[in-house]
Scaffold this motif. Structure first.
Motif, PDB file in Angstrom:
ATOM      1  N   ILE A  99       0.664  -1.229   0.120  1.00 40.57           N
ATOM      2  CA  ILE A  99      -0.162  -0.063  -0.029  1.00 40.57           C
ATOM      3  C   ILE A  99       0.815   1.173  -0.177  1.00 40.57           C
ATOM      4  N   ALA A 100       0.146   1.737  -0.966  1.00 44.24           N
ATOM      5  CA  ALA A 100       1.064   3.573  -1.105  1.00 44.24           C
ATOM      6  C   ALA A 100       0.121   4.404  -0.427  1.00 44.24           C
ATOM      7  N   VAL A 101       0.794   5.168   0.583  1.00 46.14           N
ATOM      8  CA  VAL A 101      -0.411   6.404   1.673  1.00 46.14           C
ATOM      9  C   VAL A 101       0.423   7.690   1.075  1.00 46.14           C
ATOM     10  N   PRO A 102       0.500   8.205  -0.403  1.00 46.26           N
ATOM     11  CA  PRO A 102       0.522   9.025  -0.691  1.00 46.26           C
ATOM     12  C   PRO A 102       0.585  10.945   0.346  1.00 46.26           C
ATOM     13  N   LEU A 103       2.290  11.384   0.111  1.00 48.65           N
ATOM     14  CA  LEU A 103       2.511  12.433   0.806  1.00 48.65           C
ATOM     15  C   LEU A 103       3.224  12.550   2.407  1.00 48.65           C
ATOM     16  N   ILE A 104       1.919  11.589   2.662  1.00 42.41           N
ATOM     17  CA  ILE A 104       1.432  11.486   4.702  1.00 42.41           C
ATOM     18  C   ILE A 104       3.337  12.176   5.576  1.00 42.41           C
TER      19      ILE A 104
END
Length: 217
Positions: A149-154
């Motif tokens: 899973i990739a969570v952007p910019l967090i």
């Protein structure tokens, strides 16, 4: 034929809007809009952080903040990638893996697999933004996980701190503080410019008596 109805409503004083009780001026629509923007910023940030927390705690995924743009455009610096620990022998071409950097085992790198040498138990990796493959092949034993899973910019605040970009981190803290403060304009009744108000015609210590007149033909 006309009929006349008198509708009487009672409301506890505590249920009156805060600006009615405190004598404050009703806010402007601009304040309410800014409150919605602040609430959106806080909500999105908390939602992304919650995804990372749940994936790490409930599913055992390992979060890793990308410190460079070597995986651009698929993944950008500041993204958080959640890696799942799997048997390295299951690695395949095209997988994004987290591994100990050859020669620097204390540094983890996330790159894509371009070749697998099963007999030598080595993989070849490359960043999507890099022209050439990585100079050293990675042993199976150095692979820490597979990207799920990739969570952007967090992860940007973490990256800014780790790379000494203290000004950017300070701006982030100020923006979050301001967004949290502004969000009350969207959450509290006293800041809702479209909230229905009542004409108070009588007042006792417990109830406000409000009378509405309605007529129909």
């Amino acid at each position: 034929m006309a009929t006349h109805a008198v509708l009487t409503a009672k409301k506890r004083i505590g249920a009156l809007s805060a600006y009615d009780r405190l004598g404050d001026e009703a806010p402007t629509p601009t304040q309410f809009l800014l409150g919605l923007i602040g609430l959106l910023i806080v909500t999105v940030t908390m939602a992304f952080a919650t995804v990372v927390f749940i994936a790490a705690v409930l599913f055992g995924y390992q979060p890793s903040v990308l410190m460079s743009g070597s995986m651009s455009p698929a993944l950008e610096a500041g993204d958080v990638v959640l890696f799942e620990e799997l048997d390295p022998t299951e690695v395949g071409i095209g997988n994004v893996v987290l591994f100990e950097t050859p020669g620097r085992p204390d540094v983890l790198t996330a790159h894509r697999v371009t070749a697998v040498d099963a007999s030598a138990r080595l993989i070849t990796t490359q960043g999507d933004a890099n022209r050439d493959v990585d100079s050293s092949r990675v042993p199976f034993g150095s692979v820490k996980g597979f990207g799920r899973i990739a969570v952007p910019l967090i992860g940007l605040p973490t990256m800014w701190l780790a790379t000494g970009q203290n000004v950017l981190f300070g701006i982030f803290v100020l923006v979050m503080a301001l967004a949290t403060w502004m969000s009350r304009w969207a959450l509290l009744d006293r800041f809702d410019p479209w909230m229905d108000t009542f004409e108070v015609v009588s007042l006792d210590p417990v109830y406000t008596q409000t009378t509405f007149n309605a007529s129909s033909a």
